[in-house]
Design an enzyme around this catalytic site. Structure first.
Site, PDB file in Angstrom:
ATOM      1  N   GLU A  41       0.878  -1.125  -0.121  1.00 22.12           N
ATOM      2  CA  GLU A  41       0.169  -0.037   0.082  1.00 22.12           C
ATOM      3  C   GLU A  41       0.975   1.138  -0.034  1.00 22.12           C
ATOM      4  O   GLU A  41       1.670   1.288   0.599  1.00 22.12           O
ATOM      5  CB  GLU A  41      -0.777   0.004   1.248  1.00 22.12           C
ATOM      6  CG  GLU A  41      -1.777   1.187   1.186  1.00 22.12           C
ATOM      7  CD  GLU A  41      -2.894   1.006   2.512  1.00 22.12           C
ATOM      8  OE1 GLU A  41      -2.884   0.261   3.072  1.00 22.12           O
ATOM      9  OE2 GLU A  41      -3.612   2.134   2.607  1.00 22.12           O
ATOM     10  N   ARG A 271       5.717 -13.102   9.588  1.00 30.15           N
ATOM     11  CA  ARG A 271       6.295 -11.741   9.380  1.00 30.15           C
ATOM     12  C   ARG A 271       7.580 -11.671   9.840  1.00 30.15           C
ATOM     13  O   ARG A 271       8.157 -12.517  10.719  1.00 30.15           O
ATOM     14  CB  ARG A 271       5.549 -10.877   9.966  1.00 30.15           C
ATOM     15  CG  ARG A 271       3.802 -10.432   9.633  1.00 30.15           C
ATOM     16  CD  ARG A 271       3.308  -9.639  10.472  1.00 30.15           C
ATOM     17  NE  ARG A 271       3.728  -8.203  10.265  1.00 30.15           N
ATOM     18  CZ  ARG A 271       3.121  -7.294   9.549  1.00 30.15           C
ATOM     19  NH1 ARG A 271       2.144  -8.070   8.556  1.00 30.15           N
ATOM     20  NH2 ARG A 271       3.479  -6.137   9.342  1.00 30.15           N
ATOM     21  N   LYS A 281       3.998   0.822   9.984  1.00 33.39           N
ATOM     22  CA  LYS A 281       3.906   1.982   9.177  1.00 33.39           C
ATOM     23  C   LYS A 281       3.530   3.107   9.995  1.00 33.39           C
ATOM     24  O   LYS A 281       3.712   4.448   9.716  1.00 33.39           O
ATOM     25  CB  LYS A 281       3.348   2.055   7.789  1.00 33.39           C
ATOM     26  CG  LYS A 281       4.295   1.292   6.843  1.00 33.39           C
ATOM     27  CD  LYS A 281       3.727   1.097   5.411  1.00 33.39           C
ATOM     28  CE  LYS A 281       2.785   0.220   4.904  1.00 33.39           C
ATOM     29  NZ  LYS A 281       2.557  -0.057   3.688  1.00 33.39           N
TER      30      LYS A 281
HETATM   31  P1  ATP Z   1       0.796  -1.633   7.605  1.00 31.03           P
HETATM   32  O1  ATP Z   1       1.892  -1.107   8.700  1.00 31.03           O
HETATM   33  O2  ATP Z   1       0.266  -0.063   7.257  1.00 31.03           O
HETATM   34  O3  ATP Z   1      -0.146  -2.526   8.103  1.00 31.03           O
HETATM   35  P2  ATP Z   1       1.865  -3.515   5.750  1.00 31.03           P
HETATM   36  O4  ATP Z   1       3.218  -3.934   6.725  1.00 31.03           O
HETATM   37  O5  ATP Z   1       0.733  -4.273   5.833  1.00 31.03           O
HETATM   38  O6  ATP Z   1       1.381  -2.084   6.457  1.00 31.03           O
HETATM   39  P3  ATP Z   1       1.632  -3.334   3.016  1.00 31.03           P
HETATM   40  O7  ATP Z   1       2.348  -2.191   2.298  1.00 31.03           O
HETATM   41  O8  ATP Z   1       0.282  -3.722   3.025  1.00 31.03           O
HETATM   42  O9  ATP Z   1       2.203  -3.080   4.653  1.00 31.03           O
HETATM   43  O10 ATP Z   1       2.638  -4.649   2.922  1.00 31.03           O
HETATM   44  C1  ATP Z   1       2.808  -5.117   1.472  1.00 31.03           C
HETATM   45  C2  ATP Z   1       3.410  -6.607   1.736  1.00 31.03           C
HETATM   46  O11 ATP Z   1       4.380  -6.671   2.520  1.00 31.03           O
HETATM   47  C3  ATP Z   1       2.487  -7.494   2.256  1.00 31.03           C
HETATM   48  O12 ATP Z   1       2.256  -8.767   1.275  1.00 31.03           O
HETATM   49  C4  ATP Z   1       2.733  -7.798   3.599  1.00 31.03           C
HETATM   50  O13 ATP Z   1       2.198  -8.984   4.082  1.00 31.03           O
HETATM   51  C5  ATP Z   1       4.308  -7.755   3.456  1.00 31.03           C
HETATM   52  N1  ATP Z   1       4.890  -7.321   4.924  1.00 31.03           N
HETATM   53  C6  ATP Z   1       4.631  -6.200   5.613  1.00 31.03           C
HETATM   54  N2  ATP Z   1       5.244  -6.252   6.587  1.00 31.03           N
HETATM   55  C7  ATP Z   1       5.880  -7.410   6.827  1.00 31.03           C
HETATM   56  C8  ATP Z   1       6.733  -8.060   7.619  1.00 31.03           C
HETATM   57  N3  ATP Z   1       7.139  -7.267   8.675  1.00 31.03           N
HETATM   58  N4  ATP Z   1       7.379  -9.086   7.602  1.00 31.03           N
HETATM   59  C9  ATP Z   1       6.975  -9.880   6.165  1.00 31.03           C
HETATM   60  N5  ATP Z   1       6.154  -9.339   5.413  1.00 31.03           N
HETATM   61  C10 ATP Z   1       5.785  -8.300   5.509  1.00 31.03           C
HETATM   62 MG    MG Z   2      -1.408  -3.688   4.618  1.00 29.95          MG
END
Ligand code: ATP
Ligand code: MG
Length: 569
Positions: A41, A271, A281
C-alpha cells in the site's frame, strides 16, 4: 553421477512455499505458469519486513522462471501518496529485483464496482446505514452468532440507488457502507457480512475525484490477483483467517466461468519482527512527522532507505533475509543478526581507510620538520583487485585519545611512555611522554620514530604488540561522524503497553565533531562502503561533501553491544 548429492541438498534447503510452487509446476497446474505479485500500500516507505516479502515474491518467481508484478494496493486515498509510489519502486530496484508490470488496484475500480453492483442485484450485498459502532456491536463473538442488520433485507433497488449516491458524494462519509450478505453466524468472523465499500471524500493520487466509494482490502485484493492472473498470492500469517473470504469472492467472480480451476491461491508465511525497532507504518510515520528522526531515511530507521543511508548493501539485507528463512510461526528476530549479516558482507567489500574519531595530537619529535612521506595502504585485504592508495606521513599526527595511557596496565599494548608501537603502514615509534593542561587533560603526546622500521623494510621485522591507526595533521580532513545505536531501548517496543514514543533510546545518535579522516576517505562518493580501521564500517552520508565530509557508522567491527547487555544484566 556426482550430481545427485547436490540435487538432494538443494531440495533439502527449499522453504515450504518453494515446495508448494515446485509441486504445482511439476503437476502442470496453471498451464505451468508461475505468477506472483508484491502488493504494497503506498502509504509509507518500505521497511526490512517488506524486504522479506520482496525476497519471497520476486525471489521465487526468479528461481522458477515465473514473473512477479508490482501492484500498488491503493484503495485508501486518505493515506496514500505518489511520493510513496516512487520510493517503493526505488527501494525494490535497489534490493536488486525487477518486476514484470506495474499495476494499481485503482486500475480495477470500475471492474470492482461492476462486480459489487452484480452482487447487489443477485441479493448478495446491501447498503447498511448504521454507524460503524452499531455494525461492530452486532458482529457477535466467534462462538455466538451476530445480529442481522435491520437493512439486511432491504430491496435491491434501494441498495443500488444508495450505492450510486455513496459514489456521487451525495451522502456523508461514514453514513453508510456496502456489505456483502454472507452469513452472520459463520464461525469465521470475516464472513459476517463484511463491509466491502466505504465512502472516502478525498482526492485519490491517481483517480482524483472520480470515485467516492472505495473497496475494502478484502474486496480488492483477491479480485486484483484474479484479474492479473496471479497463481500464487503470497502474504503474511495475519491473512490466514481472510483466506476463506478471499476464495469466496473469487468463486463469486468466476461464477462457473473458466471451468479449469485457474485461480490465484493464497499462501502465508511469518512476518519479520526485529528487536529494538518497530515495523508498523503508522508508528514509523509518527516518528517522521513528530521529528523524532530526521526522515524516512534516517539511518536509525528500519526502512530500506534508512538501511541504505546507514551503509547497508543490498546483499547484506538479502543475506539476512536468507538467514532467518520462512516458516509458519511468528517470531522476534534478533537485531544483532542483521548486524552480523552486514559485517560479513562489508568485510568483503569495504575499502579500508584511516579516521580518528577522538583526536589527540602526536608529535614525532625526531622526524624532520616540514618533511612528509607517501606510503602505500592496502585498500582491502579481502580483495587484492581493490588495489592500494597512498597515505601521507608527517611529523604531526592525529591518533585516538583512547590509544594513549600515561600509566598503563601491563596488557595495554597501545601508546604509553617507554613502549614501542607500530603506526599502521608507517614506522615503529617509542612514546617519550606527553603534555597536559591545567586540568590534567592530555594535550599532546610525544614519540620518536625508528627510521629503519618503515613497513616493508628489513628493520620492520621487530615484534611490537600494538598497531595504531593515525592521520596526518597536515593533510587530514575535518569530518563529522555520526554514531548510531538502537532506536528503541526495549527489546520488543511493538508489544509494550507504554506509548512507543516513551520507549525511544535517548542515545540512539551521537555526533562526533571534529574527527579527522585521510583525504582519500573524504573523497569517497555517497554510498561507498568503508571500514575505518580498528573502529567499524562507515559510509558517507548524503549530506557529505568533499570539504565537509559526514560519515554514518553502519556497524561496529565487533558485536560489543550484545556483550555489554549481558554484563549489565
Ligand atoms: P501496515 O503497517 O500499514 O499494516 P503492511 O505492513 O501491511 O502495512 P503493506 O504495504 O500492506 O504493509 O505490505 C505489503 C506486503 O508486505 C504485504 O504482502 C505484507 O504481508 C508484507 N509485509 C509487510 N510487513 C511485513 C513484515 N514485517 N514481514 C514480512 N512481510 C511483511
Ligand atoms: Mg497492509
Amino acid at each position: 553421477m556426482t550430481e545427485e548429492p547436490k540435487e538432494t541438498s538443494a531440495k533439502k534447503s527449499l522453504n515450504f512455499i518453494e515446495e508448494i510452487v515446485e509441486k504445482a509446476l511439476q503437476e502442470g497446474k496453471n498451464d505451468g505458469r508461475l505468477q506472483t505479485r508484491f502488493p504494497p500500500e503506498p502509504n509509507g516507505y518500505l521497511h526490512i519486513g517488506h524486504a522479506k516479502a520482496i525476497c519471497m515474491d520476486f525471489g521465487i518467481a526468479q528461481k522458477y522462471g515465473g514473473v512477479c508484478n508490482l501492484r500498488f494496493d491503493d484503495t485508501n486515498p486518505q493515506k496514500e501518496d505518489q511520493e510513496y509510489v516512487d520510493a517503493i519502486q526505488e527501494d525494490i530496484q535497489w534490493l536488486g529485483f525487477r518486476w514484470g508490470n506495474v499495476y494499481y488496484a485503482s486500475d480495477y475500480f470500475q471492474q470492482l464496482w461492476d462486480f459489487a453492483v452484480r452482487l447487489i442485484k443477485e441479493g448478495k450485498a446491501y447498503v447498511d446505514e448504521q454507524t460503524s459502532e452499531e455494525i461492530a456491536a452486532q458482529k457477535g463473538t466467534p462462538t455466538q452468532a451476530g445480529t442481522p442488520s435491520p437493512y439486511r433485507d432491504r430491496p435491491v433497488e434501494e441498495s443500488l440507488a444508495l450505492f450510486e449516491k455513496m459514489n456521487r458524494g451525495e451522502v456523508e462519509e461514514g453514513s453508510m457502507v456496502l456489505r456483502a450478505k454472507i452469513d452472520m453466524a459463520n464461525p469465521n468472523m470475516h464472513f459476517r457480512d463484511p463491509v466491502i465499500y466505504r465512502i472516502i471524500n478525498r482526492s485519490h493520487h491517481r483517480t482524483g475525484t472520480q470515485w467516492k466509494a472505495y473497496p475494502m482490502y478484502d474486496f480488492a485484493h483477491g479480485q486484483s490477483d484474479y484479474f492479473e492472473g496471479v497463481t500464487h498470492s503470497i502474504c503474511t500469517l495475519e491473512f490466514v483467517p481472510h483466506r476463506p473470504l478471499y476464495d469466496y469472492f473469487i468463486d463469486e467472480l468466476k461464477q462457473g466461468r473458466d471451468l479449469e480451476d485457474h485461480r490465484p491461491r493464497q499462501y502465508e508465511f511469518n512476518r519479520l519482527n526485529l528487536t529494538y525497532t518497530v515495523m508498523s507504518k503508522r508508528k514509523l510515520l509518527a516518528l517522521v512527522q513528530e521529528k523524532y528522526v530526521s526522515g524516512w531515511d534516517d539511518p536509525r530507521m528500519p526502512t530500506i532507505c534508512g538501511l541504505r543511508r546507514r551503509g547497508y548493501s543490498p546483499e547484506a539485507v538479502r543475506n539476512f533475509i536468507n538467514m532467518i528463512g520462512y516458516t509458519k510461526y511468528d517470531a522476534l528476530n534478533d537485531y544483532a543478526m542483521l548486524e552480523a549479516a552486514a559485517r560479513e558482507d562489508l568485510n568483503k567489500r569495504a575499502i579500508r581507510v584511516s579516521a580518528v574519531l577522538n583526536p589527540v595530537r602526536l608529535v614525532v619529535t625526531n622526524y624532520p620538520e616540514g618533511q612528509t612521506e607517501e606510503m602505500e595502504a592496502v585498500n582491502n585485504p579481502e580483495n587484492e583487485q581493490d588495489g592500494t592508495h597512498t597515505v601521507t606521513f608527517g611529523r604531526e599526527l592525529w591518533i585516538e585519545r583512547e590509544d594513549f595511557m600515561e600509566d598503563a596496565p601491563k596488557k595495554f599494548f597501545r601508546m604509553t611512555p617507554g613502549k614501542e608501537v607500530r603506526l599502521k603502514n608507517a614506522y615503529i615509534v617509542k612514546c617519550t611522554g606527553c603534555k597536559k593542561n591545567e586540568q590534567g587533560e592530555i594535550e599532546e603526546i610525544y614519540c620518536e620514530y625508528d627510521p629503519e622500521s618503515k613497513s616493508g623494510m628489513p628493520g620492520a621485522d621487530r615484534k611490537v604488540k600494538g598497531t595504531l591507526h593515525w592521520v596526518s595533521v597536515g593533510t587530514a580532513v575535518k569530518a563529522e561522524v555520526r554514531l548510531y545505536d538502537r532506536l528503541f531501548s526495549v527489546e520488543d517496543p511493538g508489544s509494550d503497553e507504554r506509548d512507543f514514543r516513551e520507549l525511544l533510546n535517548p542515545d540512539s545518535l551521537k555526533v562526533l565533531n571534529p574527527c579527522y579522516v585521510e583525504p582519500f576517505a573524504a573523497q569517497m562518493p555517497a554510498n561507498s562502503y568503508l571500514q575505518f580501521q580498528r573502529i567499524g564500517y562507515f559510509t558517507p552520508d548524503k549530506e557529505s561533501t568533499v570539504q565537509n565530509p559526514v560519515f554514518n557508522r553502519t556497524v561496529q567491527l565487533k558485536d560489543t553491544w550484545s556483550s555489554q547487555q549481558k554484563s549489565q544484566a
